[in-house]
Motif scaffolding. Structure first.
Motif, PDB file in Angstrom:
ATOM      1  N   ALA A  30      16.487 -14.735  -3.521  1.00  0.00           N
ATOM      2  CA  ALA A  30      15.169 -14.674  -2.891  1.00  0.00           C
ATOM      3  C   ALA A  30      14.513 -16.031  -3.063  1.00  0.00           C
ATOM      4  N   ARG A  31      14.058 -16.594  -1.955  1.00  0.00           N
ATOM      5  CA  ARG A  31      13.463 -17.934  -2.015  1.00  0.00           C
ATOM      6  C   ARG A  31      12.350 -18.019  -0.988  1.00  0.00           C
ATOM      7  N   GLY A  32      11.479 -18.993  -1.166  1.00  0.00           N
ATOM      8  CA  GLY A  32      10.314 -19.100  -0.304  1.00  0.00           C
ATOM      9  C   GLY A  32      10.539 -19.919   0.944  1.00  0.00           C
ATOM     10  N   SER A  33      11.631 -20.656   1.003  1.00  0.00           N
ATOM     11  CA  SER A  33      11.866 -21.522   2.176  1.00  0.00           C
ATOM     12  C   SER A  33      13.223 -21.201   2.799  1.00  0.00           C
ATOM     13  N   THR A  54       6.950 -12.959   3.412  1.00  0.00           N
ATOM     14  CA  THR A  54       6.921 -14.354   3.884  1.00  0.00           C
ATOM     15  C   THR A  54       8.087 -15.135   3.314  1.00  0.00           C
ATOM     16  N   GLY A  55       8.829 -14.548   2.369  1.00  0.00           N
ATOM     17  CA  GLY A  55       9.955 -15.231   1.763  1.00  0.00           C
ATOM     18  C   GLY A  55      11.258 -14.968   2.516  1.00  0.00           C
ATOM     19  N   TRP A  56      12.332 -15.528   1.996  1.00  0.00           N
ATOM     20  CA  TRP A  56      13.667 -15.438   2.621  1.00  0.00           C
ATOM     21  C   TRP A  56      14.632 -14.751   1.662  1.00  0.00           C
ATOM     22  N   MET A  57      15.534 -13.965   2.240  1.00  0.00           N
ATOM     23  CA  MET A  57      16.668 -13.414   1.503  1.00  0.00           C
ATOM     24  C   MET A  57      17.919 -14.185   1.958  1.00  0.00           C
TER      25      MET A  57
END
Length: 473
Positions: A85-88, A169-172
């Motif tokens: 899991a990351r924000g970008s 709003t984050g990315w998997m």
């Protein structure tokens, strides 16, 4: 292109079969290569979708049909990475996205009610992925992986998929090891194609050889028979059944032709004997005729009959000459014929000649030259004889100054009993066999007789040119 096309039956059939096999095998290999690439891509996308769905819903709710990829995508613990899991976005600078894989992944997730607003799929070296490199290093430390094994594991490629859902709003980000490159299939596919190609072409070549070998032998025998009329040394029946039947039929035909020619020779010998004997008796009997004019006319008639009989017998025998080929100097042979006419005070001239040595039948060739020179003197007032080399032929040229022959009648004049002058008096007498015999003798030597009118600058015929062409080889 015509120069590259083989002339033989076997060569042309092999070329056609080889081209067809190459096309079919090439298409088959291309289709297999394409199908394998699509399968690798589908396995990769299914594995990525399985990771994302299992992470969010639990592995027991992830569709088992998505877990269909090769064991390298799931069973290799070193390359089994958890979902990050990351924000970008996982897309790094300079990387190229895979639109096809993104579209397929979006379709799979949508079919599983996995809402997404954006999907990114890229392929990258594992060494350039910090998350994967760190995870691989920790796992290698736990199992005490040798350095060389760690380097090999680190050299793999990854497929990285990042999705963003409307609720977050984050990315998997899911990672799976890239399957073997589809390019790795090129070598085995190429080897398989070439092996099948060579085996099939080899089998076809053996079949064609079984067909063409007896045909080639039969061709050589027929050519030899055409030149010698000798049926000995015939080809034994071999090959497929229809080829064997053809050989048997041709062998029987050759024996029949040879028998007919033998019968013809016997018949000609009998004709020559039975006719010349009474003609010789007539020569003796006319000596008792007191009228000199009448006796001379009778003698001339007998001589004309004898000459005609000789021409007919010679024309019939020219196809089966009994005398062998002899190596002769053509310029000397031509000069000797010209000298015969000069000794008789005939208007015959010897022009330019070249020294040419050929294997000929001198008796027959002299007969042909005498006929041509005699016709030139008889119908064209005089004869000029020359010898030269022209395009692989020795050409004996005889020119006269006569009225020539109508262009439409030139071909007919070389047929037996064809005469341009209908008179049959002592000036131009004959049976019209001279040119036919000269042509037959030329063809006996593998050459040809050509007649052509010679025209002046005003287009008027100035005489006839006869060319006796003999091949130099």
């Amino acid at each position: 292109m015509r120069a590259l096309r083989p002339g033989s039956l076997m060569g042309q059939m092999l070329l056609a079969v080889a081209a067809a096999l190459l096309l079919v095998q090439g298409l088959g290999a291309a289709l297999i290569y394409r199908a394998q690439r699509e399968r690798f891509q589908a396995d990769t996308v299914n594995a990525l979708a399985f990771r994302l769905i299992a992470e969010t819903r639990g592995i027991e709710h992830a569709p088992r049909r998505l877990r269909t990829g090769p064991r390298a995508l799931f069973g290799d613990r070193l390359h089994r990475f958890s979902v990050e899991a990351r924000g970008s976005s996982p897309l790094q600078q300079g990387e190229r996205r895979d639109p096809g894989a993104e579209q397929k992944l979006r379709e799979i997730l949508t079919s599983q009610d996995f809402g997404t607003t954006e999907v990114v799929v890229v392929r990258r070296p594992l060494a350039s992925d910090l998350y994967a490199t760190a995870a691989l290093a920790r796992r290698a430390d736990r199992i005490d992986l040798p350095p060389e094994a760690f380097d090999r594991a680190k050299a793999a490629d990854l497929y990285v998929a990042g999705v963003r859902s409307p609720q977050s709003t984050g990315w998997m980000v899911a990672r799976v090891r890239a399957p073997p490159s589809a390019n790795a299939l090129l070598v085995p596919l190429t080897l398989q194609t070439l092996t099948l190609y060579l085996v099939l072409v080899g089998v076809v070549a053996l079949i064609l050889r079984r067909i063409t070998h007896p045909l080639n032998a039969l061709t050589r025998q027929v050519a030899r028979f055409a030149a010698t009329q000798d049926p000995s040394g015939q080809v034994e029946p071999m090959g497929p059944q229809d080829i064997r039947q053809l050989i048997v039929a041709l062998n029987a035909m050759e024996w029949r032709i040879s028998s007919l020619l033998d019968e013809k020779d016997v018949m000609l010998g009998a004709i020559g004997h039975d006719l010349k004997t009474p003609l010789a008796a007539l020569r003796v009997r006319i000596e008792s005729v007191e009228d000199d004019t009448e006796r001379m006319r009778m003698a001339a008639t007998i001589e004309d009959i004898v000459r005609t009989l000789d021409d007919i017998l010679s024309l019939a025998r020219v196809g089966r000459p009994s005398d062998p080929l002899e190596r002769n100097e053509l310029s000397a042979l031509v000069a000797s014929v010209v000298e015969e006419y000069e000794d008789m005070a005939e208007p015959v001239e010897l022009g330019d000649t070249e020294r040419i040595v050929l294997e000929v039948r001198p008796t027959w060739l002299r007969r042909a030259l005498r006929n041509l020179v005699g016709n030139a003197v008889r119908y064209g007032e005089r004869a000029r004889v020359a010898l030269s080399r022209e395009s692989g032929f020795a050409v004996i040229r005889i020119d006269d100054d006569g009225p020539g022959i109508p262009d439409s009648s030139i071909e007919a004049m070389t047929q037996p009993f064809a005469r341009g002058d209908p008179s049959r008096n002592s000036e131009t007498g004959g049976a019209g066999l001279g040119l036919a015999l000269a042509r037959a003798i030329a063809e006996q030597h593998g050459g040809a007789l050509r007649l052509a009118n010679r025209r002046g600058t005003d287009g008027k015929v100035e005489g006839l040119t006869a060319q006796l062409a003999l091949p130099l080889t």
